[in-house]
Design an enzyme around this catalytic site. Structure first.
Site, short mmCIF file in Angstrom:
data_model
loop_
_atom_site.label_atom_id
_atom_site.label_comp_id
_atom_site.label_asym_id
_atom_site.label_seq_id
_atom_site.Cartn_x
_atom_site.Cartn_y
_atom_site.Cartn_z
N GLU A 17 0.83 -1.21 0.00
CA GLU A 17 0.00 0.00 0.00
C GLU A 17 0.86 1.26 0.00
O GLU A 17 0.55 2.25 -0.68
CB GLU A 17 -0.91 0.06 1.24
CG GLU A 17 -1.90 -1.07 1.38
CD GLU A 17 -1.31 -2.29 2.08
OE1 GLU A 17 -0.12 -2.60 1.89
OE2 GLU A 17 -2.04 -2.94 2.84
N ILE A 432 25.97 -6.50 -23.50
CA ILE A 432 25.92 -7.29 -22.26
C ILE A 432 24.74 -8.25 -22.25
O ILE A 432 24.64 -9.12 -21.39
CB ILE A 432 25.92 -6.34 -21.04
CG1 ILE A 432 27.10 -5.35 -21.14
CG2 ILE A 432 26.00 -7.08 -19.73
CD1 ILE A 432 28.46 -5.99 -21.34
N CYS A 517 10.39 -2.40 -4.54
CA CYS A 517 10.39 -3.64 -3.78
C CYS A 517 10.81 -4.77 -4.70
O CYS A 517 10.62 -4.71 -5.90
CB CYS A 517 8.99 -3.94 -3.26
SG CYS A 517 8.31 -2.59 -2.30
N ASP A 600 26.34 -14.45 -16.47
CA ASP A 600 26.42 -13.19 -15.72
C ASP A 600 26.61 -13.42 -14.23
O ASP A 600 25.91 -14.24 -13.63
CB ASP A 600 25.11 -12.41 -15.89
CG ASP A 600 24.96 -11.84 -17.29
OD1 ASP A 600 25.97 -11.43 -17.87
OD2 ASP A 600 23.81 -11.84 -17.80
N GLU A 606 28.54 -8.99 -3.87
CA GLU A 606 27.54 -8.87 -2.79
C GLU A 606 27.60 -10.01 -1.81
O GLU A 606 27.15 -9.90 -0.69
CB GLU A 606 26.13 -8.86 -3.38
CG GLU A 606 25.75 -7.57 -4.02
CD GLU A 606 24.42 -7.70 -4.74
OE1 GLU A 606 23.58 -8.50 -4.31
OE2 GLU A 606 24.25 -7.01 -5.74
N CYS A 644 29.01 -5.90 -12.59
CA CYS A 644 28.80 -4.44 -12.62
C CYS A 644 28.50 -3.85 -11.27
O CYS A 644 28.16 -4.55 -10.33
CB CYS A 644 27.65 -4.13 -13.58
SG CYS A 644 26.19 -5.13 -13.30
N GLU A 666 31.66 -3.26 -15.71
CA GLU A 666 31.27 -1.84 -15.69
C GLU A 666 32.40 -1.00 -15.14
O GLU A 666 32.97 -1.32 -14.12
CB GLU A 666 30.02 -1.70 -14.83
CG GLU A 666 29.62 -0.30 -14.48
CD GLU A 666 30.15 0.17 -13.14
OE1 GLU A 666 30.23 1.39 -12.97
OE2 GLU A 666 30.51 -0.66 -12.30
N HIS A 695 23.03 3.94 -17.82
CA HIS A 695 21.96 4.41 -16.94
C HIS A 695 21.34 5.72 -17.38
O HIS A 695 20.36 6.17 -16.79
CB HIS A 695 22.45 4.51 -15.50
CG HIS A 695 22.33 3.19 -14.83
ND1 HIS A 695 23.26 2.20 -15.02
CD2 HIS A 695 21.36 2.66 -14.03
CE1 HIS A 695 22.87 1.14 -14.35
NE2 HIS A 695 21.74 1.39 -13.75
N CYS A 727 26.66 -2.28 -19.18
CA CYS A 727 25.70 -3.25 -18.63
C CYS A 727 24.61 -3.47 -19.68
O CYS A 727 24.71 -2.95 -20.79
CB CYS A 727 25.13 -2.70 -17.31
SG CYS A 727 24.18 -3.89 -16.36
N1 GLN Z 1 22.61 -9.98 -19.23
C1 GLN Z 1 21.99 -9.07 -18.31
C2 GLN Z 1 21.43 -7.89 -19.09
O1 GLN Z 1 22.02 -7.49 -20.01
C3 GLN Z 1 22.96 -8.58 -17.27
C4 GLN Z 1 22.27 -7.71 -16.26
C5 GLN Z 1 23.12 -7.25 -15.11
O2 GLN Z 1 24.31 -7.15 -15.21
N2 GLN Z 1 22.51 -6.95 -14.00
O3 GLN Z 1 20.42 -7.34 -18.75
ZN ZN Z 2 25.52 -5.41 -15.49
#
Ligand code: GLN
Ligand code: ZN
Length: 757
Positions: A17, A432, A517, A600, A606, A644, A666, A695, A727
């Protein structure tokens, strides 16, 4: 009595919500008063659920319209001066501008909250940063809760962690030096809360769980001495890893209690329970706040009973961390397999579990016999369930041939075999993977999911997109084209849906940042791949061009990291199971003639443990898993990977150990900063540092790309260097995508001529 408390609850609402209300407010279709009403309703429902489950103290201040770190900054007036806002009179639209930017100011930066997938707003620290308490917002929520009769415990990010989390924006500034200015205002904030009748407050200092420098540790004793005199009793919160090495520091702090995470770091419980000071609370987080599994109540109760024997009422009960990182309510799920459902607990269910634990500790196990029996039954069923356990998968992993994670030949041999048939020019070009996910693509997928579009029509629609995408790349003269990933909603979900051992919720949303989310899949069982997942699409794309089509897969570490993962076997085993499932796909692609395959791994960094001491072990199994995906691949098959948006400088040896033939990575946003690390570490295989940022819709100039490529050529041998964007291109529109790739190709061709002259 053992106080049952928590530091935070999901705040987006069981059906998101808050997300919808906030987004409507941004669009101007919902008034602020209405938004405030929805927020208040969410807080009230949360408190009611907590109370009903038996919570003695409910949190206040865990609610946020965007991010709780930003809220703490606002409560201390520590907002960046560049916005020109009056911190004392900050309005809600201004608050959102801090997070999202406005016509003249870039948004404040955002980054991951420790090793979760939650993103917080990064504080900006300047030499002349001023602090000024502004407690209105928090006090309004305190009054709201108190007027409803709740016993409360506000939660704040602690002053030392708040400084540590921020970025120094002035040369020569050490952000720790801001502490003497911050502390009086923090103190003032606590005094104002004390005046509101606040008895307990939780102050979180999660930096104690990471490798913190001594200077920061030294700040704890003097800081908490100052905060101890404000009239509220302080519980100092830690989570996400062990803080056992700081047990003496924590015992000696003038706070009334400490919270520790006994799920992520169960071994620290014994360290803390031993000789814990009699005048302090020890809050033990024994219910997992970050995963979706039902607790083994017998085990939790047994562990805590022995702690209670030592600590008596000084033992408090809580989830391991804020429940912000858990989906809200399993009760609303209608489509989950009923057997799997009995193994799960979301935030609401975790509260119930804590209520049961409290009952058991206070009135004996017999008082909660039914709940414990149900938990035992679920735990027993999980151990043997046919849904989870696949002998074939377990045996395959247990009986891997020696060196199964090694390719047949070393890189030098492989690349020679690959170039033999690929016949690539110098500076080969590729992308990519994804190309624009247009409205038409998303509409077709939605219609297909709703049953309004037949499978055949959906397939035809996707093929049309693929054909267009291949044609565009053909015209651009890109050496290694891709099919464009039109058929993929999400790079993890797409594969998870086709693998055994994965399931999906309808409403298991978790806040990622602001109103965004994510709904992570759940890996509940042994993972296998029953049938090929991508071969048909890639093969179709290959029929459209003579160039070698690159197949696209999501790597095992990323599949793991962006899911809720089973906790009954080690993560490394789950990861290797996924790797072997992907290996089946690699071999099928190879058989179908797709012999350039990208796997990928954007999430590899992370997964790093919060403490460096754990890095080596993690990187060893993460890299091994990656290599297992291409076990048995022919030398002539070229394996690519992509990463990336994270720091890679300090894990370069591990990236090299993945032994991909080509890595695309990246770097353009940082002006190829990554390459500095290459001066020291000679990356051995082929590499394509991204030459433009995807981006922004802005088309890069030839000069920009040329600058970056020349920089790369200084540290990477020309015959190892690839040219590609940063990317995937799925968030972009077609016109700018084509324009940007045209620039990339023009510059590449210019440099090729120069290099071969
Ligand atoms: N192969 C994916 C794309 O091009 C890689 C995405 C990513 O690096 N998060 O969307
Ligand atoms: Zn990427």
């Amino acid at each position: 009595m053992h106080t049952f408390h928590l530091s935070g609850y999901p705040r987006i609402g069981a059906k998101r919500e808050l997300k919808f209300a906030v987004e409507a407010f941004w669009k101007g279709t919902k008034a602020e008063a209405e938004l405030q009403q929805i927020a208040s309703a969410i807080r009230q429902a949360n408190w009611a659920a907590q109370k009903a489950a038996g919570a003695d103290l409910v949190p206040v201040g865990d609610f946020s319209f965007y991010d709780h770190v930003l809220d703490t900054l606002c409560a201390l007036g520590a907002i960046p001066a560049r916005f020109g806002f009056d911190a004392a009179k900050l309005t809600l639209p201004e608050y959102f501008q801090l997070a999202r930017g406005n016509a003249t100011q870039m948004a404040m930066e955002m980054t991951k909250w420790f090793d979760t997938n939650y993103h917080y707003i990064v504080p900006e620290w300047h030499t002349d940063t001023r602090f000024k308490t502004n407690s209105q917002n928090l006090i309004a929520q305190i009054r709201e809760a108190k007027s409803l009769g709740y016993d409360i415990k506000p939660t704040l990010v602690g002053p030392i962690t708040l400084l540590w989390l921020g970025k120094e924006k002035d040369a020569g500034l050490n952000r720790l030096d801001l502490l003497p200015k911050l502390l009086p205002e923090y103190q003032k904030l606590l005094r104002e809360l004390a005046n509101e009748g606040v008895d307990w407050i939780q102050i979180d200092e999660p930096i104690l769980a990471v490798d913190t420098e001594q200077a920061w540790l030294n700040a704890f004793a003097p800081t908490y001495k100052e905060l101890a005199i404000t009239g509220t009793r302080i519980i100092l919160g830690t989570y996400f890893a062990s803080v056992a090495e700081h047990v003496n520091l924590l015992k000696g702090l003038p706070v009334h209690g400490v919270h520790i995470d006994a799920v992520r770091a169960p071994e620290q419980l014994a360290v803390f329970a031993e000789a814990w000071p009699e005048n302090k609370i020890l809050s033990v987080g024994a219910i997992d706040g970050r995963n979706v599994w039902r607790a083994d109540l017998t085990a939790v109760i047994n562990t805590l009973t022995s702690v209670a024997a030592k600590l008596g009422n000084n033992l408090w009960l809580a989830p391991s961390c804020s429940l912000l990182h858990s989906p809200q309510d399993l009760g609303v799920e209608e489509k989950l397999n009923p057997e799997i459902k009995t193994w799960l607990a979301f935030a609401a269910q975790k509260l119930t579990e804590l209520g049961v634990v409290k009952q058991a500790l206070e009135h004996g196990k017999a008082a909660v016999a039914d709940a414990v029996a149900a938990s035992d039954a679920a735990a027993a069923a999980r151990k043997t369930s046919k849904l989870i356990h696949r002998d074939a998968v377990k045996n395959r992993l247990a009986n891997l041939r020696p060196n199964a994670d090694q390719r047949k030949s070393p890189f030098e041999t492989r690349i020679a075999a690959q170039l033999d048939w690929l016949k690539l020019p110098l500076l080969p070009t590729t992308t990519i993977g994804s190309f624009p996910q247009t409205t038409e693509i998303r509409q077709a997928r939605a219609a297909f999911k709703k049953g309004e579009l037949s499978a055949a029509d959906y397939e035809a629609a996707m093929k049309k997109e693929i054909a267009y995408c291949v044609d565009v790349q053909e015209k651009l003269d890109i050496d290694i084209p891709v099919h464009g990933e039109a058929e993929r909603n999400d790079m993890v979900e797409y594969f998870g849906e086709q693998m055994e051992g994965y399931c999906f919720t309808q409403f298991g949303w978790v806040q990622s940042y602001g109103s965004r989310c994510v709904k992570p899949p759940i890996i509940f069982g042994d993972v296998a791949r029953p049938t090929p997942m991508t071969v048909a699409w890639s093969s179709y794309a290959q029929t459209l061009t003579k160039r070698p089509m690159k197949g696209m897969l999501t790597g095992p570490v990323t599949m793991l990291k962006w899911s809720f993962v089973r906790n009954d076997i080690p993560l490394s085993q789950v990861c290797k199971q996924i790797a072997l499932a992907l290996n089946d796909e690699v071999l099928d692609l190879e058989k179908a003639g797709i012999k350039v395959i990208q796997i990928d791994e954007p999430a590899i960094r992370e997964g790093l443990p919060l403490k460096r001491a754990g890095w080596e072990e993690y990187l060893a199994w993460a890299c091994e898993s990656f290599r297992l995906t291409s076990t048995d691949a022919a030398d002539t098959t070229q394996i690519h990977t992509h990463m990336c948006y994270s720091e890679f400088n300090d894990i370069l040896p591990a990236i090299a150990a993945m032994d991909a033939d080509v890595i695309t990575i990246e770097t353009s946003r940082s002006d190829m900063e990554l390459l500095d690390a290459f001066v020291q570490f000679k990356y051995p295989n082929d590499i394509g540092p991204g030459v433009y940022d995807i981006h922004s819709p802005r088309v890069p100039t030839e000069a920009e790309i040329e600058h970056l490529l020349r920089k790369a050529l200084k540290v990477i041998p020309a015959r190892r260097l690839w040219v590609n964007p940063d990317c995937g291109l799925k968030t972009r529109a077609w016109p700018e995508t084509i324009a940007a790739l045209e620039v990339m190709m023009t510059v590449t061709k210019k440099l090729r001529t120069e290099l071969s002259a």
